[in-house]
Design an enzyme around this catalytic site. Structure first.
Site, PDB file in Angstrom:
ATOM      1  N   SER A  15      28.045 -90.581 -34.336  1.00  7.87           N
ATOM      2  CA  SER A  15      28.541 -90.520 -35.711  1.00  7.87           C
ATOM      3  C   SER A  15      27.918 -89.355 -36.459  1.00  7.87           C
ATOM      4  O   SER A  15      28.610 -88.614 -37.175  1.00  7.87           O
ATOM      5  CB  SER A  15      28.230 -91.828 -36.445  1.00  7.87           C
ATOM      6  OG  SER A  15      28.916 -92.919 -35.880  1.00  7.87           O
ATOM      7  N   ARG A  40      23.326 -89.215 -44.150  1.00  7.52           N
ATOM      8  CA  ARG A  40      23.127 -90.660 -44.109  1.00  7.52           C
ATOM      9  C   ARG A  40      24.067 -91.371 -45.071  1.00  7.52           C
ATOM     10  O   ARG A  40      24.622 -92.430 -44.753  1.00  7.52           O
ATOM     11  CB  ARG A  40      21.669 -90.986 -44.428  1.00  7.52           C
ATOM     12  CG  ARG A  40      21.299 -92.461 -44.388  1.00  7.52           C
ATOM     13  CD  ARG A  40      21.471 -93.106 -43.048  1.00  7.52           C
ATOM     14  NE  ARG A  40      20.802 -92.403 -41.964  1.00  7.52           N
ATOM     15  CZ  ARG A  40      20.863 -92.794 -40.689  1.00  7.52           C
ATOM     16  NH1 ARG A  40      21.563 -93.863 -40.356  1.00  7.52           N
ATOM     17  NH2 ARG A  40      20.239 -92.100 -39.746  1.00  7.52           N
ATOM     18  N   HIS A  43      27.475 -91.255 -43.596  1.00  6.58           N
ATOM     19  CA  HIS A  43      27.503 -92.222 -42.493  1.00  6.58           C
ATOM     20  C   HIS A  43      27.752 -93.634 -43.013  1.00  6.58           C
ATOM     21  O   HIS A  43      28.477 -94.422 -42.387  1.00  6.58           O
ATOM     22  CB  HIS A  43      26.176 -92.159 -41.729  1.00  6.58           C
ATOM     23  CG  HIS A  43      26.086 -93.111 -40.582  1.00  6.58           C
ATOM     24  ND1 HIS A  43      25.459 -94.336 -40.671  1.00  6.58           N
ATOM     25  CD2 HIS A  43      26.544 -93.024 -39.299  1.00  6.58           C
ATOM     26  CE1 HIS A  43      25.525 -94.966 -39.516  1.00  6.58           C
ATOM     27  NE2 HIS A  43      26.172 -94.189 -38.664  1.00  6.58           N
TER      28      HIS A  43
END
Length: 216
Positions: A15, A40, A43
């Site tokens: 990812s 992050r 994500h």
């Protein structure tokens, strides 16, 4: 169609590779120190708008990582954000994460004063005895928490090592974030209407992983 079975760390790693590839195609990358935080959050949300809307005061990432390495206390404005903090990374830093929103004293004070529990929870944060450990505020839901925290900062009653401002919504959300743009402390702000507890927790985790020495 048969899909390959992947371990959780493989899924996360792939990812992050995809996010990095797509960010590179979108144009100039965020500054190197901010990039892990941006990745992050993307994500956690699958929303590449955060590439541009996440705003960092100079040195905010370094300040956050340093505070966490020093065993910072983290105060969130929702138990959802609190639950989203990676416990393994937090334990490695010796820090703590708390949320006062469900405390009866906070609820009672909010009722008596005609204000929100989120605002009163920031007063509880200001009164918290951290035994010298740094304090980090992570607001992902309530703009009134950001507004009250800003007042407490101005009054000299609050001195956070880092403020994460990421409330989501339509009423006072943008304004509460903009009030922090010139604040005299490190801060990471999700400008605009977007945000949420997931975003606040993702920002915290990005910093925690660096503080705990995790690669991703």
């Amino acid at each position: 169609m048969t899909l390959k079975r992947m371990r959780p760390e493989e899924i996360e790693g792939r990812s992050m590779e995809i996010i990095g590839e797509e960010l590179a195609r979108l144009g100039p990358l965020p500054p190197a120190d901010c990039l892990p935080v941006v990745k992050r959050v993307i994500h956690a949300t699958a929303d590449f708008d955060y590439r541009q809307s996440l705003w960092f005061s100079p040195g905010a990432v370094a300040a956050g990582v340093a505070a966490l390495k020093a065993g910072a206390w983290i105060v969130t404005d929702t138990n959802m954000a609190r639950a989203g903090v990676n416990r393994g990374a937090l334990e490695k830093t010796g820090g703590r994460v708390v949320c006062f929103m469900a405390e009866e004293e906070v609820a009672r004070a909010a009722r008596e004063r005609g204000t929100t529990r989120a605002a009163v929870s920031m007063e509880a944060a200001a009164a918290l005895d951290t035994a010298g450990a740094p304090l980090i505020l992570a607001v992902g839901n309530a703009p009134t928490a950001l507004l009250r925290a800003r007042e407490l900062l101005t009054e000299g009653k609050l001195s956070p090592a880092l403020v994460i401002g990421a409330p989501v919504g339509f009423v006072q959300v943008v304004e509460s974030k903009e009030l922090w743009m010139e604040a005299p402390c490190p801060r990471i702000i999700a400008r605009g209407r977007k945000g949420g507890s997931t975003v606040a927790a993702a920002i915290l985790n990005a910093l925690l992983y660096q503080a705990a020495g995790r690669r991703l």
